[in-house]
Design an enzyme around this catalytic site. Structure first.
Site, PDB file in Angstrom:
ATOM      1  N   THR A   1      13.203   5.307  10.468  1.00 24.71           N
ATOM      2  CA  THR A   1      14.023   3.954  10.995  1.00 24.71           C
ATOM      3  C   THR A   1      13.682   2.861  10.461  1.00 24.71           C
ATOM      4  O   THR A   1      12.516   2.569  10.195  1.00 24.71           O
ATOM      5  CB  THR A   1      14.093   3.932  12.509  1.00 24.71           C
ATOM      6  OG1 THR A   1      14.180   5.382  13.161  1.00 24.71           O
ATOM      7  CG2 THR A   1      14.816   2.816  13.279  1.00 24.71           C
TER       8      THR A   1
ATOM      9  N   CYS B   1     -18.834  -7.141   3.155  1.00 21.82           N
ATOM     10  CA  CYS B   1     -19.962  -7.387   3.768  1.00 21.82           C
ATOM     11  C   CYS B   1     -20.177  -6.480   5.004  1.00 21.82           C
ATOM     12  O   CYS B   1     -19.375  -6.042   5.746  1.00 21.82           O
ATOM     13  CB  CYS B   1     -20.180  -8.700   4.249  1.00 21.82           C
ATOM     14  SG  CYS B   1     -21.726  -9.003   5.121  1.00 21.82           S
TER      15      CYS B   1
ATOM     16  N   ASN C   1      -5.329  -9.770  -8.049  1.00 27.56           N
ATOM     17  CA  ASN C   1      -5.604 -10.360  -6.462  1.00 27.56           C
ATOM     18  C   ASN C   1      -6.743 -11.232  -6.295  1.00 27.56           C
ATOM     19  O   ASN C   1      -6.561 -12.020  -5.681  1.00 27.56           O
ATOM     20  CB  ASN C   1      -5.125  -9.426  -5.483  1.00 27.56           C
ATOM     21  CG  ASN C   1      -6.082  -8.316  -5.380  1.00 27.56           C
ATOM     22  OD1 ASN C   1      -6.197  -7.542  -6.573  1.00 27.56           O
ATOM     23  ND2 ASN C   1      -6.839  -8.187  -4.653  1.00 27.56           N
TER      24      ASN C   1
ATOM     25  N   GLN D   1       1.372  -9.690  -6.536  1.00 26.53           N
ATOM     26  CA  GLN D   1       0.847 -11.216  -6.583  1.00 26.53           C
ATOM     27  C   GLN D   1       1.562 -11.782  -7.977  1.00 26.53           C
ATOM     28  O   GLN D   1       1.785 -12.957  -7.791  1.00 26.53           O
ATOM     29  CB  GLN D   1      -0.568 -11.265  -7.231  1.00 26.53           C
ATOM     30  CG  GLN D   1      -1.412 -10.678  -6.133  1.00 26.53           C
ATOM     31  CD  GLN D   1      -1.782 -11.557  -4.843  1.00 26.53           C
ATOM     32  OE1 GLN D   1      -1.434 -12.732  -5.009  1.00 26.53           O
ATOM     33  NE2 GLN D   1      -2.303 -10.975  -3.931  1.00 26.53           N
TER      34      GLN D   1
ATOM     35  N   HIS E   1       4.752 -10.437   2.745  1.00 33.12           N
ATOM     36  CA  HIS E   1       3.943 -11.181   3.087  1.00 33.12           C
ATOM     37  C   HIS E   1       3.003 -12.110   2.067  1.00 33.12           C
ATOM     38  O   HIS E   1       2.444 -13.019   2.398  1.00 33.12           O
ATOM     39  CB  HIS E   1       2.638 -10.670   4.019  1.00 33.12           C
ATOM     40  CG  HIS E   1       1.914  -9.822   3.595  1.00 33.12           C
ATOM     41  ND1 HIS E   1       0.449 -10.342   3.531  1.00 33.12           N
ATOM     42  CD2 HIS E   1       1.908  -8.645   3.129  1.00 33.12           C
ATOM     43  CE1 HIS E   1      -0.242  -9.544   3.071  1.00 33.12           C
ATOM     44  NE2 HIS E   1       0.422  -8.401   2.882  1.00 33.12           N
TER      45      HIS E   1
ATOM     46  N   THR F   1       0.756  -1.075  -0.019  1.00 34.68           N
ATOM     47  CA  THR F   1      -0.004  -0.123  -0.033  1.00 34.68           C
ATOM     48  C   THR F   1       0.863   1.237   0.078  1.00 34.68           C
ATOM     49  O   THR F   1       0.562   2.014  -0.747  1.00 34.68           O
ATOM     50  CB  THR F   1      -0.880   0.041   1.030  1.00 34.68           C
ATOM     51  OG1 THR F   1      -1.724  -1.226   1.281  1.00 34.68           O
ATOM     52  CG2 THR F   1      -1.751   1.370   1.294  1.00 34.68           C
TER      53      THR F   1
END
Length: 384
Positions: free
Chosen positions: A238, A326, A152, A180, A202, A73
């Site tokens: 940092t 939702c 994605n 991806q 991740h 992001t």
């Protein structure tokens, strides 16, 4: 938790022992700040230099082209906003698609409020952009285009190299949200022709909260915030040493997996097996995304008549996801599926299976059985 089969590897991935072991010293004994000049700081800086080299090895670029961030992001924001601000004297037009991740779409919407012009091009029924549409959308004011490498939600792989050729031909910068695709598909930046690419740890079996932005040497980009000289002043603050070490180690693991063709030889057969098992026992299943030009581990299916949230709530031993959102008042269809032209009543039944390198054939059998049983049960409750 140990009894739940994890098949949501597009959302995040498990950290293997080799990545965790690489990180642990920098969470314990090697806790220094990389900006410090004493021994603790030097050890941290050396670790960052090594990780930067590991990332650049995967991307086939110079280590100097890697800027560490907190994740995709931030990388997307830095690439898009940073390019817009640095090049606003040249133009104010940016081109993207309606099927991008919200980290790109919301950034573009924010820039519209600042006077930039954004063109959101449509995608086809597979979620793929048409290079001819991109070519026709370019104007003299166009300074940037941003297209994801692989979607994605539905896994469709975009024709990145064709888009890159168009961008170069018109002297327009090209950024890709590549999270991806990197580590699974071709990942060499020179081969892909990208000016900028966002990656995050991740999604490739690394830790959360760390990512990087590849910036081709010499490309002009403005920082989004200030307060230090780290990362050439482009991303001050940092440095997350343990996270960066984890990203580097994950990139090395990816290189090994790519050399072994793990995606083609292991992941894709598991996905195809799951798809075959489900379609052999269930009717009214619809595949979303391109049937061939897709990520090896992606299987996005609509189960007609079964709302995805109802299905997910009842899959007690399976962890999968849905692209729709939702809330207490309504179920909103995935913007990607809507962009692809999928009807809303079908789009709200979509479920995304994300098969990863650590899934097994036995798990596929269990997941298929559980999904088939649950779909049939929910459908049996529907009025005649």
């Amino acid at each position: 938790m140990n009894k739940i089969i994890y098949m949501d590897n597009h959302a995040t991935t498990p950290i293997p022992p080799e990545v965790l072991n690489a990180m642990l010293p920098y969470l314990t004994t090697h806790f220094g700040n990389a900006a410090s000049t004493h021994k603790f700081g030097i050890v941290a800086k050396d670790a960052i230099d090594k990780a930067r080299q590991q990332v650049s090895n995967l991307l086939g670029c110079s280590p100097k082209a890697i800027i560490f961030t907190s994740g995709a992001t931030e990388s997307n924001n830095l690439a898009i906003r940073g390019t817009a601000y640095a090049n606003k004297d040249k133009g104010n037009h940016i081109i993207t698609s309606t099927a991008e991740h919200h980290a790109v779409l919301d950034t573009c919407h924010a820039l519209e409020n600042e006077g930039f012009e954004i063109t959101y091009l449509p995608v086809d029924k597979y979620g793929m952009v048409n290079p001819d549409d991109i070519k026709n959308a370019i104007t003299q004011k166009t300074i940037l285009m941003s297209y994801m490498y692989a979607n994605n939600e539905v896994g469709t792989i975009n024709p990145i190299r064709d888009i890159a050729n168009i961008a170069a031909e018109h002297n327009v910068l090209f950024h890709s949200d590549a999270v991806q695709g990197i580590g699974k598909l071709e990942s060499n930046m020179e081969v892909l022709g990208l000016d900028m690419a966002s990656i995050t740890a991740h999604k490739i079996n690394g830790p959360k909260g760390i990512g990087a932005l590849y910036i081709r040497d010499g490309k002009c980009i403005a920082p989004l915030f200030y307060g230090g000289g780290q990362e050439d002043g482009i991303r001050p603050g940092t440095l997350n040493v343990a996270g960066i070490v984890g990203l580097g180690a994950a990139c090395e693991v990816c290189q090994i997996a790519m050399e072994k063709k793990t995606e083609e030889n292991l992941v894709a057969p598991l996905r195809d097996s799951l798809h075959q098992k489900l379609t052999s026992k269930l009717t009214d299943i619809h595949l979303n995304g391109h049937p061939e030009k897709r990520l090896s581990g992606n299987l996005n299916l609509c189960f007609a008549g079964v709302q995805s949230h109802s299905l997910l709530m009842r899959l007690k031993s399976v962890a999968v996801s849905t692209g729709s959102a939702c809330d207490s008042e309504s179920i909103k269809a995935s913007h990607v599926l809507v962009a692809m032209g999928v009807a809303k009543e079908l789009a709200v039944t979509a479920v995304r299976f994300g098969i990863g390198r650590y899934n097994t054939p036995e798990e596929v059998d269990i997941v298929a059985e559980e999904v088939i049983k649950t779909v049939n049960w929910i459908r049996s409750l529907a009025p005649e």
